[in-house]
Design a protein around this motif. Structure first.
Motif, PDB file in Angstrom:
ATOM      1  N   THR A 137      -1.477   1.543  12.728  1.00 24.52           N
ATOM      2  CA  THR A 137      -2.032   0.365  12.063  1.00 24.52           C
ATOM      3  C   THR A 137      -3.389   0.013  12.663  1.00 24.52           C
ATOM      4  O   THR A 137      -3.656   0.290  13.826  1.00 24.52           O
ATOM      5  CB  THR A 137      -1.097  -0.854  12.198  1.00 24.52           C
ATOM      6  OG1 THR A 137      -0.892  -1.146  13.590  1.00 24.52           O
ATOM      7  CG2 THR A 137       0.236  -0.590  11.530  1.00 24.52           C
ATOM      8  N   LYS A 141      -2.601  -3.644  10.012  1.00 28.06           N
ATOM      9  CA  LYS A 141      -2.518  -3.178   8.637  1.00 28.06           C
ATOM     10  C   LYS A 141      -2.279  -1.663   8.629  1.00 28.06           C
ATOM     11  O   LYS A 141      -2.985  -0.906   9.282  1.00 28.06           O
ATOM     12  CB  LYS A 141      -3.808  -3.511   7.874  1.00 28.06           C
ATOM     13  CG  LYS A 141      -4.022  -5.000   7.670  1.00 28.06           C
ATOM     14  CD  LYS A 141      -5.270  -5.271   6.860  1.00 28.06           C
ATOM     15  CE  LYS A 141      -5.467  -6.771   6.644  1.00 28.06           C
ATOM     16  NZ  LYS A 141      -6.696  -7.067   5.858  1.00 28.06           N
ATOM     17  N   TYR A 142      -1.275  -1.232   7.885  1.00 32.38           N
ATOM     18  CA  TYR A 142      -0.864   0.166   7.830  1.00 32.38           C
ATOM     19  C   TYR A 142      -1.975   1.054   7.282  1.00 32.38           C
ATOM     20  O   TYR A 142      -2.622   0.716   6.282  1.00 32.38           O
ATOM     21  CB  TYR A 142       0.384   0.284   6.955  1.00 32.38           C
ATOM     22  CG  TYR A 142       0.820   1.695   6.654  1.00 32.38           C
ATOM     23  CD1 TYR A 142       1.419   2.492   7.635  1.00 32.38           C
ATOM     24  CD2 TYR A 142       0.634   2.239   5.386  1.00 32.38           C
ATOM     25  CE1 TYR A 142       1.820   3.783   7.355  1.00 32.38           C
ATOM     26  CE2 TYR A 142       1.040   3.532   5.098  1.00 32.38           C
ATOM     27  CZ  TYR A 142       1.625   4.302   6.081  1.00 32.38           C
ATOM     28  OH  TYR A 142       2.021   5.588   5.801  1.00 32.38           O
TER      29      TYR A 142
END
Length: 220
Positions: A137, A141-142
């Protein structure tokens, strides 16, 4: 502990027990590596002279797949072994014979530093690597990555701040090899990673090319 000297292993196990340090010893390095996939350990004490597999290869395999501090415990006197072990990612090198009290102090020191570092990284690092989930991430956030991209980027993150040569990447990869060409070339993979993680891929902030040497990753 990965140690084929059962007498030494018993002595160290009993000694460390009085400091609430529980030790599980494996004489066979292959069993030890299998156990790492099934159990959670805080630290590894690793001998270099082992049956069936050299300790340096064991160290390399552990560093590749696990985020666990390693203390090398070895009777080998060759300085090359010490340098190689530390370059591979071992945290300390303790030449045999040694006083068990020294091992106890080093174990506590490394665990304290390692645990503190993990807490700091969890709070401040831009990129976080989760090997169990096979996820990376950025600012929580991936990042959607191919298997090859994940393999390369995870190695760079684990060795943050160090120059990683092309040869090191190939040696630590299950998907890449020296003949990997065409659309899947390492240069193409690096460029694809930059497209996914950099604000401006043409002026990378995180993944830098070190001309003639390899790549370096900064996780700010």
């Amino acid at each position: 502990m990965i140690e084929d000297d059962t007498e030494l292993a018993e002595i160290l196990t009993e000694y460390l027990k009085q400091f609430n340090i529980k030790v599980t010893n494996y004489e066979d390095p292959f069993l030890a590596l299998s156990s790492l996939k099934l159990n959670t350990y805080d630290l590894i004490i690793l001998d270099l002279t082992l049956p069936g597999m050299d300790g340096l290869d064991v160290c390399k395999a552990i560093v590749k797949d696990f985020d666990i501090p390693i203390i090398i415990s070895s009777a080998r006197s060759d300085i090359t072994d010490k340098v190689t072990a530390l370059q591979l990612g071992a945290d300390d090198y303790l030449p045999k014979p040694y006083d068990p009290r020294e091992l106890e102090v080093r174990v506590k020191t490394i665990l304290r530093r390692f645990n503190h570092t993990n807490v700091q990284e969890e709070k401040s690092k831009t990129f976080k690597l989760d090997l169990d989930k096979k996820e990376i991430t950025k600012n929580d956030k991936y990042i959607k990555l191919t298997a090859a991209e994940f393999e390369v980027l995870s190695l760079l993150i684990k060795r943050e701040g160090f120059v990683i040569s092309r040869e090191d990447i190939f040696d630590n990869s299950d998907l890449l090899n020296q003949d990997y060409e065409g659309s899947g070339s390492l240069a193409v993979i690096i460029n694809r990673i930059r497209q996914k993680i950099e604000d401006n891929p043409k002026e990378p902030k995180y993944l830098h090319t070190i001309r003639g040497m390899g790549y370096k990753f900064h996780n700010e």
